[in-house]
Scaffold this active site. Structure first.
Site, mmCIF file in Angstrom:
data_model
loop_
_atom_site.group_PDB
_atom_site.id
_atom_site.type_symbol
_atom_site.label_atom_id
_atom_site.label_comp_id
_atom_site.label_asym_id
_atom_site.label_seq_id
_atom_site.Cartn_x
_atom_site.Cartn_y
_atom_site.Cartn_z
ATOM 1 N N ARG A 1 0.853 -1.194 0.000
ATOM 2 C CA ARG A 1 0.000 0.000 0.000
ATOM 3 C C ARG A 1 0.892 1.249 0.000
ATOM 4 O O ARG A 1 1.984 1.220 0.578
ATOM 5 C CB ARG A 1 -0.877 0.012 1.255
ATOM 6 C CG ARG A 1 -1.887 1.126 1.274
ATOM 7 C CD ARG A 1 -2.588 1.274 2.627
ATOM 8 N NE ARG A 1 -3.530 2.386 2.578
ATOM 9 C CZ ARG A 1 -3.950 3.054 3.641
ATOM 10 N NH1 ARG A 1 -3.542 2.724 4.850
ATOM 11 N NH2 ARG A 1 -4.789 4.058 3.501
ATOM 12 N N HIS A 2 0.415 2.320 -0.618
ATOM 13 C CA HIS A 2 1.163 3.585 -0.599
ATOM 14 C C HIS A 2 1.437 4.029 0.837
ATOM 15 O O HIS A 2 0.779 3.581 1.778
ATOM 16 C CB HIS A 2 0.368 4.668 -1.335
ATOM 17 C CG HIS A 2 -0.987 4.885 -0.731
ATOM 18 N ND1 HIS A 2 -1.174 5.571 0.451
ATOM 19 C CD2 HIS A 2 -2.203 4.444 -1.114
ATOM 20 C CE1 HIS A 2 -2.457 5.562 0.750
ATOM 21 N NE2 HIS A 2 -3.112 4.883 -0.167
ATOM 22 N N GLY A 3 2.375 4.950 0.994
ATOM 23 C CA GLY A 3 2.734 5.448 2.322
ATOM 24 C C GLY A 3 1.770 6.504 2.842
ATOM 25 O O GLY A 3 0.724 6.778 2.230
ATOM 26 N N ALA B 1 1.617 1.948 4.078
ATOM 27 C CA ALA B 1 2.753 1.105 3.673
ATOM 28 C C ALA B 1 2.554 -0.373 4.042
ATOM 29 O O ALA B 1 3.514 -1.147 4.073
ATOM 30 C CB ALA B 1 4.084 1.616 4.225
#
Ligand code: NAG
Ligand code: NAG
Ligand code: NAG
Length: 463
Positions: free
Chosen positions: A83-85, A393
């Site tokens: 997953r994105h930060g 993340a």
């Protein structure tokens, strides 16, 4: 900024903190920089709350936790779905935060100094931030990259990157592309690589499958009745109590405090902490009991919208499921025929909405009973806790091992911690034979066709 410099700045903001499990139960007096409710922020939570040893050393890994069945096991492939930060709130959430900010500024209660602190707090979130990655989010991914290179040194390795054997695929959303670039920067900085560009591919069909699955869009995403249990809980007695307590603390009439305002205040505490690592006065509006109720409300929403609540939620990830297994198959075939694996590492960057359906399709974090508006009390020890599963993340790792001969094994990890495939726990460890994993998911491997399952007005009979 260099790694070391950033690290020292980071630790300057959390001075005096030494990790122990007491951080969580401690009142704000003991660890003033971490909100006492920080472990309940659901998808707005910090990765460090899931792996608290990172608070002391953001680059620490626990290789002994991998525990291959024999010392001769070698890592041959890694797929990492990430997953994105940490990111800014979306425009929709910023609006709600502005609303609660206005209500608080209007409140007259003044007994507590922290209430004055909230009133003096300057609203700095703007709608144009629209979910973009923040500086902390860049570091979430940079540091994760370095940790994965320590956990899987033969795969996440300089020569593999230089040889084009590490592949990057991302959702087109800015925060995901930026996260991908940040992950790459973590590696190139660690290995002082300056003479090459690392490429990435944008693929929304894979990483944002939820936008393309008609049946999911019609039956769940755009269908308010799909979330009826989550809505009931928001109107139920547990939540009513949270709203009243918040109104009491602010000294405003009960009917002024809606669920949306409570959620916005909770998110303000979460964002201030995740983005700036500060324990803001907003956090004082909630005690631990309130935070647990909020977490359950948010879990209910994810459960019905992205997970076990409706079958199509997980089935919408069929395309990603097949993508992952065909890559694993290819790696095994190449390896068994004595060739070097073409893709030693695949890094796929997406969203909480990417990870949750896939983890659900594979059967992880499934409790014996569904989460409903009526079972908050009995679900205290549920495994479906989004705060633990999908913080910023968050990552799902699949590691192929060659343990000698044709003994190929597959280890799943969530957020760097090994977990067991459901139904394969009798193996005694978390690293079953790849063939056994495939047998376990046989039906899905033979069916689970994205086009078919996502077609509206048709109930697929298989997979
Ligand atoms: C590392 O992993 C091992 C094996 O799972 C475990 O016993 C140990 O407590 C872990 N150490 C830390 C610091 O988490
Ligand atoms: C603030 O207080 C005024 C005066 O009591 C009231 O008219 C207004 O609606 C309040 N605004 C909010 C956002 O609560
Ligand atoms: C990624 O996000 C950071 C932090 O907001 C920003 O400074 C940087 O410019 C972004 N990078 C790209 C490529 O947009």
């Amino acid at each position: 900024m260099t790694n070391a410099l950033w690290k020292s700045l980071y630790f300057a903001t959390i001075t005096g903190l030494s990790w122990c499990s007491c951080c969580y139960d401690a009142g704000p007096g003991q660890n003033p920089n971490i909100p006492a409710i920080a472990q309940y922020f659901s998808t707005k939570g910090r990765y460090e709350e899931v792996n608290p040893y990172l608070i002391n050393d953001i680059l620490a890994v626990n290789s002994s936790a991998l525990q291959p069945p024999s010392p001769q096991c070698r890592q041959i492939h890694l797929t990492a779905i990430i997953r994105h930060g940490t990111r800014y709130p979306t425009a929709k959430n910023v609006k709600k935060m502005q609303d609660v900010h206005r209500v608080v500024q209007n409140s007259t209660g003044g007994r507590d100094s922290w209430l004055r602190e909230i009133r003096d707090w300057r609203m700095w979130y703007t709608e144009d931030m629209d979910g973009r990655l923040v500086r902390k989010g860049v570091d979430d991914l940079r540091h994760l990259a370095v940790r994965l290179s320590k956990l899987f040194p033969s795969l996440v390795a300089e020569e593999k990157l230089r040889g084009g054997r590490i592949k990057f695929i991302t959702s087109s959303k800015h925060r995901c592309v930026n996260s991908t670039l940040s992950f790459i920067a973590g590696l190139t900085e660690a290995w002082a690589i300056r003479d090459m560009e690392v490429e990435h591919a944008v693929n929304d069909a894979l990483m944002r499958f939820f936008d393309k699955c008609t049946k999911f869009l019609e039956e769940v995403d755009k269908n308010p009745s799909a979330l009826i249990e989550a809505d009931k809980f928001k109107r139920g007695p547990e939540m009513k109590r949270v709203q009243e307590k918040l109104a009491d603390r602010l000294d405003v009439p009960y009917d002024l405090i809606t669920y949306d305002l409570v959620e916005a205040a909770f998110y303000l505490c979460a964002y201030e902490f995740a983005i700036k690592t500060v324990n803001s006065p907003w956090c004082r509006l909630f005690d631990q009991k309130d935070a647990q109720v909020m977490e359950f409300a948010l879990d209910l929403k994810q459960f019905w919208k992205r997970a076990y609540g409706h079958d199509i939620n997980s089935k919408s990830s069929c395309i990603l499921f097949h993508d992952v297994f065909s890559r694993l198959d290819k790696a095994v075939t190449e390896h068994n025929s004595g060739r070097e694996v073409t893709e030693a590492v695949t890094v796929q960057v997406g969203h909480a909405e990417t990870l949750l359906p896939l983890l659900t399709l594979l059967g992880f974090f499934k409790d014996s009973r569904p989460l409903t508006s009526a079972n908050y009390a009995t679900q205290t020890h549920r495994s479906f806790r989004t705060s633990r599963m999908i913080p910023y993340a968050a990552n799902f790792l699949l590691v192929l091992y060659d343990c000698g001969g044709e003994d190929i094994r597959l280890q799943p990890l969530v957020n760097e911690q090994p977990i067991a495939f459901p139904g394969l726990t009798d193996q005694g460890e978390s690293m079953p034979l790849y063939e056994d994993v495939k047998r376990q998911y046989q039906e899905l491997l033979q069916g689970c066709d994205f086009e078919t399952v996502c077609e509206l007005f048709k109930t697929p009979t298989e997979g």
